[in-house]
Design a protein around this motif. Structure first.
Motif, mmCIF file in Angstrom:
data_model
loop_
_atom_site.group_PDB
_atom_site.id
_atom_site.type_symbol
_atom_site.label_atom_id
_atom_site.label_comp_id
_atom_site.label_asym_id
_atom_site.label_seq_id
_atom_site.Cartn_x
_atom_site.Cartn_y
_atom_site.Cartn_z
ATOM 1 N N THR A 192 51.120 40.207 35.893
ATOM 2 C CA THR A 192 51.089 39.598 37.228
ATOM 3 C C THR A 192 50.200 40.406 38.157
ATOM 4 O OG1 THR A 192 53.412 39.147 36.807
ATOM 5 C CG2 THR A 192 52.598 38.663 39.029
ATOM 6 N N THR A 193 50.362 41.730 38.060
ATOM 7 C CA THR A 193 49.566 42.601 38.917
ATOM 8 C C THR A 193 48.074 42.445 38.626
ATOM 9 O OG1 THR A 193 51.387 44.171 38.969
ATOM 10 C CG2 THR A 193 49.217 45.017 39.571
ATOM 11 N N VAL A 194 47.734 42.444 37.363
ATOM 12 C CA VAL A 194 46.324 42.284 36.989
ATOM 13 C C VAL A 194 45.811 40.913 37.448
ATOM 14 C CG1 VAL A 194 44.702 42.135 35.073
ATOM 15 C CG2 VAL A 194 46.483 43.890 35.068
ATOM 16 N N ASN A 195 46.657 39.888 37.260
ATOM 17 C CA ASN A 195 46.219 38.548 37.683
ATOM 18 C C ASN A 195 45.956 38.480 39.190
ATOM 19 O OD1 ASN A 195 45.964 37.168 35.272
ATOM 20 N ND2 ASN A 195 48.182 36.751 35.150
ATOM 21 N N LEU A 196 46.808 39.156 39.944
ATOM 22 C CA LEU A 196 46.609 39.189 41.399
ATOM 23 C C LEU A 196 45.250 39.823 41.735
ATOM 24 C CD1 LEU A 196 50.029 40.296 42.958
ATOM 25 C CD2 LEU A 196 48.693 38.264 43.589
ATOM 26 N N ALA A 197 44.961 40.901 41.034
ATOM 27 C CA ALA A 197 43.695 41.592 41.274
ATOM 28 C C ALA A 197 42.518 40.682 40.937
ATOM 29 C CB ALA A 197 43.643 42.875 40.455
ATOM 30 N N TYR A 198 42.568 40.072 39.744
ATOM 31 C CA TYR A 198 41.492 39.163 39.344
ATOM 32 C C TYR A 198 41.362 38.016 40.357
ATOM 33 C CZ TYR A 198 40.280 41.156 34.756
ATOM 34 O OH TYR A 198 39.798 41.959 33.746
ATOM 35 N N GLN A 199 42.512 37.514 40.804
ATOM 36 C CA GLN A 199 42.486 36.373 41.716
ATOM 37 C C GLN A 199 41.725 36.721 43.003
ATOM 38 O OE1 GLN A 199 43.620 33.706 40.093
ATOM 39 N NE2 GLN A 199 42.371 32.817 41.717
ATOM 40 N N GLU A 200 42.025 37.909 43.510
ATOM 41 C CA GLU A 200 41.379 38.320 44.760
ATOM 42 C C GLU A 200 39.871 38.474 44.554
ATOM 43 O OE1 GLU A 200 43.561 40.743 47.931
ATOM 44 O OE2 GLU A 200 42.088 42.172 47.169
ATOM 45 N N LEU A 201 39.489 39.009 43.426
ATOM 46 C CA LEU A 201 38.057 39.203 43.142
ATOM 47 C C LEU A 201 37.352 37.857 42.943
ATOM 48 C CD1 LEU A 201 38.316 42.360 40.864
ATOM 49 C CD2 LEU A 201 37.208 42.230 43.112
#
Lengths: 488, 488
Positions: free
Chosen positions: A50-59
């Motif tokens: 989830t954390t990684v997905n949040l990061a990717y989403q923001e980028l």
């Protein structure tokens, strides 16, 4: 290891993941290959998917990466070239890409209908620099000033020299201005009525910005100080030129609705005449009756060679007089230091305006000047300087009498002479011819508003910068230049 | 002899007669008795009656004298008291007569909806001055600076130190900025792209005045540098706060119509985070797409303790980036010197605006700084200074970890730490309590716009001014203050 997670408790974990991704890319990784899947990256960093997905989403939102079906996440190809620019700027690329239309972007400035004065600031290359507003390096009290600067860098002064003072001035300098400078001008002031400025011109600027509203009138002397009119016009004012005669500004011609009357009463700029006593009283009555103000530029009142300078207009105690003082004319214009005396509410506003432009003047320069006044070096230098200038003034007067007019009698102060030309000569033309013979003089025309018929009839000969022994030979050259000039 | 006629060929005779009358009155004559008839005065002065009548007529027009039937000319009685004031000011009379309604006269100023930051500028009296924006006097390179100032007062430099330079900067300083300061930031500039300012804040002021029109939007960082917002609001702009996270400004939230985006990319003010590389590219694209500008305040980029500082945004070569540099943060804020790098048309406008406010910065300070950079003293001092600050930065980080949060990891540059408080504590309250224990710290709340819920949750601890050996004991006091504070 491709990804490095910073320890940073004040930031959410996904942000740190995001930065780890950015940094890997900035180091040159993942430029051609896809980024790891969120599962792989989560495993590598020891964080949740989830954390990684949040990061990717923001980028993705910011356009840094794109999500491609069957490939996964990729760095945005358009961005990669930008990143290279950011990381290693092209040394050949100084200018921009020329897409900015600057004329559309820059705010317009009003002008007063006067040309800009463009002087030759490399005046030293002229053998005969009859230039106004500069000083002779040899007249500057180098030793005393160096001593004062050095002391300003010792305890207890260094604190005041180095600190950010917010909107405050150096209290020692303000005290010296109140107790050692103003009394000679008949002016009394409390510290809250004094503001230190970057020279007289800065005082005019701050006063204009505080008082003038768009399209209000400012009465100025004609001929007069052109930079002041530029400052008033830029503050939005309309300029109303009022003629000057042998008693200074013709106060009767000042319109009632002139919100500011700008005067140089000690030695009028550029004629050096003093404002007559009757005119002084009349001017104070005028602004009192009309609820308006006098801006008194007292820039070189100490430089008087016969008799004592009269008191300043501000000495009347009128709260309608805003007094502008300067240390430039006798110390050096390059120091950029002066002051304003006015009522506390106006000073408060000017101080706030100054705070949100340049905060305060350099602490060390303020403190050194205060120390120099306090030690007596300032007044000693002033006396010496005045006696040198008096010699020059005598020579100048004699010279102008011999080459121009036997009856010429210059006003008794200032650092220039305002010399009428023989009828029919054009001052701009004479100045150009003079420059070719090594004489740097100023045409009077830049001090006039267009509508004066005598606009081209005066020369202004400054004598603060030129060495004493160059005055006579220089005036002889001028005599020949004038003789060779033909009426236009 | 009561009347003295000056010799002055450039003025009509009747004017000189007029001044002779004024001067007699100023000397105390004819205060109770009438003035001589025009016939008598003409005889005394050896001029025609017409000339004397012209002089009297002008004085009547100006209210200086009155003509009374059967008596002749008398000095206006109302005026006599004014003349006395002018001649000999009443020393007790400092203030005016209270007739000026200053609130009606002073031009209104816009404010950005932020409080004014009022710091305690006498920070030396605190044992633990964790204040931001000041420097330790012992860190200042006094000897090298004095040497540079002294050299600046010798030939050939003295010319540049003393002269009125009009709108010009010291060419030597501009050259050093282009060749020795900017390359470390990845920035290339030609001299016409550089303007010397009175510190970074003056650069913000001049850029705002040149670019902003009334009611245009400026996007600023939230939390951010409050003085910048005051400057933008005073230029007429509306402020649009945009949140900052661990990668700096959230560029996606910047409105398209923000004419200027103000950023502090190296070490964000006040959090010290660096603007992420993706954000940088996004920001450049944003202003390019919207025909707007980035104002990049790079005030302390040299003060980085781990790794190298990344290049400035201006290093991209984008003409839409206006770069603001400063020498204040590492030398001393009291010097008031900085610079702007931007495209030549903008620099030209800012230079003209500066010319008509303060002309130029003090010549000697400019020259001394140039000499100090040229001699290598500047960079030597910077290296020494950075290594002292790195030690302080380590101590600060350790201290904050031990008293606040074991995982606290500050950003790797800047001269302050942005420390979150335990939940429920109010930063303003903690700062007040700390002050009573001899700690000078700043509340983070002044850097926030009202609408942020975490406005009162941060302290800002500066470490440039506090001596190294006071950091640990100071942080212990802070620990007790925080422990004793109760959630509000």
């Amino acid at each position: 290891m491709n990804f490095l997670l910073e320890a940073d408790s004040s930031d959410p974990l996904y942000r740190r993941v995001r930065r780890a991704i950015e940094q890997a890319v900035a180091r040159g990784q993942y430029r051609t290959t896809p980024l790891p899947s969120s599962r792989a990256l989560a495993a590598e960093l020891g964080v949740s998917r989830t954390t990684v997905n949040l990061a990717y989403q923001e980028l993705i939102t910011e356009g840094f990466i794109v999500s491609e079906p069957r490939v996964g996440y990729r760095v945005n190809a358009d961005l990669l070239s930008r990143l290279d620019e950011l990381g290693a700027p092209d040394p050949a690329r100084v200018a921009g890409d020329g897409t900015v239309d600057w004329t559309a972007h820059l705010r317009e400035r009003s002008t007063p209908g006067l040309p800009e004065v463009s002087k030759d600031y490399d005046w030293q290359r002229y053998p005969y620099p009859f230039i106004y507003g500069q000083v002779q390096a040899s007249a500057f009290p180098v030793a005393a000033w160096n001593r004062a600067l050095r002391t300003a860098m010792q305890q207890p002064h260094i604190t005041y020299s180095l600190r950010d003072a917010g909107s405050a001035d150096d209290p020692l300098l303000v005290d010296e201005i109140c107790t050692s400078i103003l009394p000679a001008r008949g002016v009394r002031a409390e510290p809250e009525q004094v503001l230190v400025t970057a020279g007289a011109q800065h005082g005019l600027f701050l006063a204009s910005q505080a008082l003038l509203r768009r399209d209000e009138l400012v009465a100025v002397e004609n001929p007069g100080y052109p930079d002041a009119s530029h400052i008033f016009a830029r503050a939005g004012a309309k300029i109303c030129p009022v003629d000057v005669d042998g008693s200074g500004l013709r106060v009767s011609d000042v319109p009632d609705d002139a919100r500011i009357v700008f005067v140089t009463p000690s030695h009028q700029f550029p004629t050096n005449v003093s404002l007559g006593v009757a005119r002084r009283a009349q001017l104070l009555d005028h602004v009192h009756a009309n609820d308006t103000f006098v801006l008194e530029d007292d820039f070189d009142s100490e430089l008087r060679y016969v008799g004592q300078p009269g008191p300043a207009l501000r000495a009347s105690g009128s709260e309608r007089v805003i007094y502008i003082g300067s240390f430039s004319k006798f110390l050096a214009p390059g120091l950029r230091i002066g002051f304003v005396v006015a009522e506390a509410p106006l000073i408060t506003q000017m101080r706030r305006d100054r705070r949100y432009s340049l905060r305060h003047l350099p602490g060390q320069v303020q403190r050194a000047l205060a120390l120099m006044i306090g030690s007596g070096d300032y007044h000693r230098t002033l006396r010496r300087h005045r006696s040198t200038l008096r010699e020059k003034w005598h020579l100048m007067g004699q010279g102008v009498r011999s080459i121009r007019d036997k009856a010429f009698e210059p006003p008794t102060g200032g650092t220039s002479m305002w010399v009428p030309l023989p009828e029919g000569l054009d001052s701009d033309d004479v100045v150009r011819r003079a420059a070719r013979r090594g004489l740097l003089i100023e045409t009077g025309s830049t001090c006039f508003y267009d509508d004066r018929p005598d606009r081209h009839s005066y020369l202004r000969l400054g004598f603060a910068a030129i060495p004493l022994n160059r005055i006579e030979p220089g005036l002889h050259v001028l005599e020949r230049v004038i003789r060779d000039s033909r009426p236009v």
